[in-house]
Motif scaffolding. Structure first.
Motif, PDB file in Angstrom:
ATOM      1  N   TRP A  94       0.812  -1.211   0.000  1.00  0.00           N
ATOM      2  CA  TRP A  94       0.000   0.000   0.000  1.00  0.00           C
ATOM      3  C   TRP A  94       0.851   1.270   0.000  1.00  0.00           C
ATOM      4  O   TRP A  94       0.464   2.283  -0.601  1.00  0.00           O
ATOM      5  N   THR A  95       1.981   1.280   0.682  1.00  0.00           N
ATOM      6  CA  THR A  95       2.698   2.527   0.905  1.00  0.00           C
ATOM      7  C   THR A  95       3.814   2.808  -0.100  1.00  0.00           C
ATOM      8  O   THR A  95       4.100   3.976  -0.378  1.00  0.00           O
ATOM      9  N   LEU A  96       4.456   1.782  -0.646  1.00  0.00           N
ATOM     10  CA  LEU A  96       5.619   2.029  -1.500  1.00  0.00           C
ATOM     11  C   LEU A  96       5.250   2.838  -2.737  1.00  0.00           C
ATOM     12  O   LEU A  96       5.934   3.805  -3.096  1.00  0.00           O
ATOM     13  N   ILE A  97       4.173   2.466  -3.392  1.00  0.00           N
ATOM     14  CA  ILE A  97       3.810   3.145  -4.638  1.00  0.00           C
ATOM     15  C   ILE A  97       3.337   4.570  -4.386  1.00  0.00           C
ATOM     16  O   ILE A  97       3.642   5.489  -5.157  1.00  0.00           O
ATOM     17  N   GLU A 107       8.609  12.775   2.325  1.00  0.00           N
ATOM     18  CA  GLU A 107       9.392  13.745   3.090  1.00  0.00           C
ATOM     19  C   GLU A 107       8.670  14.193   4.360  1.00  0.00           C
ATOM     20  O   GLU A 107       9.316  14.638   5.316  1.00  0.00           O
ATOM     21  N   LEU A 108       7.343  14.066   4.380  1.00  0.00           N
ATOM     22  CA  LEU A 108       6.576  14.562   5.514  1.00  0.00           C
ATOM     23  C   LEU A 108       6.895  13.817   6.801  1.00  0.00           C
ATOM     24  O   LEU A 108       7.086  14.426   7.865  1.00  0.00           O
ATOM     25  N   ILE A 109       6.976  12.488   6.718  1.00  0.00           N
ATOM     26  CA  ILE A 109       7.264  11.653   7.898  1.00  0.00           C
ATOM     27  C   ILE A 109       8.316  10.607   7.520  1.00  0.00           C
ATOM     28  O   ILE A 109       8.089   9.403   7.604  1.00  0.00           O
ATOM     29  N   SER A 110       9.446  11.077   7.095  1.00  0.00           N
ATOM     30  CA  SER A 110      10.492  10.178   6.600  1.00  0.00           C
ATOM     31  C   SER A 110      11.002   9.240   7.695  1.00  0.00           C
ATOM     32  O   SER A 110      11.291   8.068   7.432  1.00  0.00           O
ATOM     33  N   ASN A 111      11.123   9.728   8.917  1.00  0.00           N
ATOM     34  CA  ASN A 111      11.597   8.866  10.007  1.00  0.00           C
ATOM     35  C   ASN A 111      10.611   7.740  10.302  1.00  0.00           C
ATOM     36  O   ASN A 111      11.003   6.614  10.628  1.00  0.00           O
ATOM     37  N   PHE A 112       9.324   8.054  10.208  1.00  0.00           N
ATOM     38  CA  PHE A 112       8.308   7.018  10.434  1.00  0.00           C
ATOM     39  C   PHE A 112       8.404   5.928   9.373  1.00  0.00           C
ATOM     40  O   PHE A 112       8.336   4.732   9.691  1.00  0.00           O
ATOM     41  N   TRP A 113       8.577   6.325   8.115  1.00  0.00           N
ATOM     42  CA  TRP A 113       8.694   5.327   7.039  1.00  0.00           C
ATOM     43  C   TRP A 113       9.937   4.475   7.218  1.00  0.00           C
ATOM     44  O   TRP A 113       9.913   3.259   6.987  1.00  0.00           O
ATOM     45  N   ALA A 115      11.434   3.694  10.032  1.00  0.00           N
ATOM     46  CA  ALA A 115      11.216   2.760  11.138  1.00  0.00           C
ATOM     47  C   ALA A 115      10.316   1.605  10.709  1.00  0.00           C
ATOM     48  O   ALA A 115      10.594   0.438  11.035  1.00  0.00           O
ATOM     49  N   CYS A 116       9.256   1.908   9.976  1.00  0.00           N
ATOM     50  CA  CYS A 116       8.345   0.847   9.531  1.00  0.00           C
ATOM     51  C   CYS A 116       9.019  -0.082   8.529  1.00  0.00           C
ATOM     52  O   CYS A 116       8.816  -1.311   8.576  1.00  0.00           O
ATOM     53  N   ASP A 117       9.817   0.478   7.627  1.00  0.00           N
ATOM     54  CA  ASP A 117      10.543  -0.363   6.662  1.00  0.00           C
ATOM     55  C   ASP A 117      11.505  -1.301   7.375  1.00  0.00           C
ATOM     56  O   ASP A 117      11.593  -2.502   7.054  1.00  0.00           O
ATOM     57  N   SER A 118      12.226  -0.785   8.339  1.00  0.00           N
ATOM     58  CA  SER A 118      13.193  -1.614   9.069  1.00  0.00           C
ATOM     59  C   SER A 118      12.490  -2.697   9.872  1.00  0.00           C
ATOM     60  O   SER A 118      12.949  -3.852   9.919  1.00  0.00           O
ATOM     61  N   LEU A 119      11.361  -2.353  10.494  1.00  0.00           N
ATOM     62  CA  LEU A 119      10.627  -3.337  11.290  1.00  0.00           C
ATOM     63  C   LEU A 119      10.087  -4.464  10.417  1.00  0.00           C
ATOM     64  O   LEU A 119      10.164  -5.645  10.791  1.00  0.00           O
TER      65      LEU A 119
END
Length: 283
Positions: A94-97, A107-113, A115-119
Motif C-alpha cells: 500500500w505505501t511504496l507506490i 518527506e513529511l514523515i520520513s523517520n516514520f517510514w 522505522a516501519c521499513d526496518s521493522l
C-alpha cells in the motif's frame, strides 16, 4: 474330570482380550497434532508362561514430546505469525507506490517510514528462521526432525522467494536519494499472505464473508496502484494533454487532492465508465 474341563472353558471365555493401543486414529493421522501425545505400549511377556501371574499383560506408558523449537502449522502461534507477516506485506504493497508517486508524503514523515521499513524487514528475516523450524506432514504424520525440516525448506520454492524478497536494493537510496519502489523485492513475500488467507478461510465460520472482504480489498489495492501510476505518467508528460491530471496551483496542488483525483480516474477506468467530467466542489 468334566467339572474341571467346564471350569477351564468358563475361565477361557471370561478372559479379557489384551488392551489395544490407546492412541486413536484421529491422534495418529490428524493434521492437528497435540504438543504432548501419549501412547500405550503393551508388554505381554512370554507367551509360554500364560499361567504365571507375573507374566500377565502389563502396560507401560511413554510420552513423546514435540520439541519446543519446532513450529506446528496448526497451532495458534503459526496463525498469528502469518497475521503479522500479512500486515508487513500489505504495508509494503500500500505505501511504496504512493510514497514514490507523491514525494511530499515521503518527506513529511520520513523517520516514520524508515522505522516501519526496518521493522518489516526484521520480521521477514525472522520468518526465514521460523520456516526452518516449521513442521510438515509426511505420510500423514508430522515431521519434527531438525535436519529434515531444514532440508525441506531449503529445497522448496519458498526459500528462493524469501531470498529474493530480502534482496537489499533499497540500499541504493543512500546514493540516489529516497526511492521507495527500490523495495519492490519485498513483494515476493506475498505468498505468505496467500497462506494466511487460506488458513483464515478454513478456520472462520463465515468463509463467504471472508472471500467478499478479500475481493473488495483486491479491487481497492488495484485502484490505488492504477491511481498512483496515473499520476506518475501525468508527471512524466509534464501534465500536458487532455487525459493527464489537471495539475495547477491552488486546490489541485494539494497532496489530498492529487491522490483523490488520481484515485477517481483509476476507479472510472477500472469500472469502464470513463468520459465523465472532472468532479467540481459546489460553491
Amino acid at each position: 474330570m468334566k467339572l474341571r474341563t467346564t471350569v477351564q472353558i468358563s475361565s477361557a471365555m471370561q478372559k479379557k482380550p489384551p488392551l489395544k493401543r490407546e492412541d486413536s486414529f484421529l491422534q495418529r493421522f490428524s493434521t492437528r497434532q497435540i504438543p504432548e501425545t501419549q501412547e500405550t505400549v503393551e508388554d505381554t511377556g512370554s507367551e509360554g508362561c500364560a499361567g504365571d501371574p507375573q507374566s500377565t499383560a502389563r502396560r507401560r506408558r511413554r510420552t513423546r514430546k514435540q520439541p519446543r523449537t519446532v513450529v506446528n502449522p496448526d497451532e495458534n502461534f503459526y496463525f498469528y505469525w502469518l497475521l503479522i507477516l500479512t500486515i508487513c506485506i500489505l504495508y509494503n504493497m500500500w505505501t511504496l507506490i504512493v510514497r514514490q508517486s507523491f514525494p511530499e508524503l515521503q518527506e513529511l514523515i520520513s523517520n516514520f517510514w524508515l522505522a516501519c521499513d526496518s521493522l518489516s524487514d526484521v520480521f521477514f528475516i525472522l520468518d526465514v528462521c521460523v520456516q526452518l523450524r516449521t513442521g510438515y506432514l509426511e505420510q500423514g504424520l508430522m515431521v519434527y526432525d531438525s535436519k529434515k525440516l531444514a532440508k525441506h525448506y531449503l529445497t522448496s520454492r519458498a526459500f528462493l522467494l524469501d531470498l529474493a524478497a530480502l534482496c537489499p536494493l533499497d540500499l541504493l537510496q543512500l546514493r540516489f536519494g529516497p526511492q521507495p519502489l527500490l523495495r519492490w523485492p519485498r513483494f515476493f513475500k506475498v505468498y505468505r499472505a496467500v497462506n494466511y488467507y487460506y488458513m483464515v478461510e478454513s478456520r472462520t465460520v463465515y468463509p463467504n464473508l471472508w472471500r467478499v472482504v478479500n475481493l473488495i480489498h483486491i479491487l481497492l489495492i488495484l485502484a490505488h496502484w492504477f491511481g498512483c501510476f496515473y499520476f506518475l505518467l501525468s508527471e512524466a508528460e509534464g501534465f500536458q494533454g487532455d487525459w493527464v491530471y489537471p495539475y495547477r496551483p491552488g486546490d489541485y496542488a494539494t497532496l489530498t487532492r492529487k491522490y483523490l483525483g488520481s484515485l477517481y480516474w483509476s476507479t472510472l477506468t477500472l469500472t469502464t465508465i470513463g468520459d465523465l467530467p472532472t468532479p467540481e466542489t459546489n460553491a
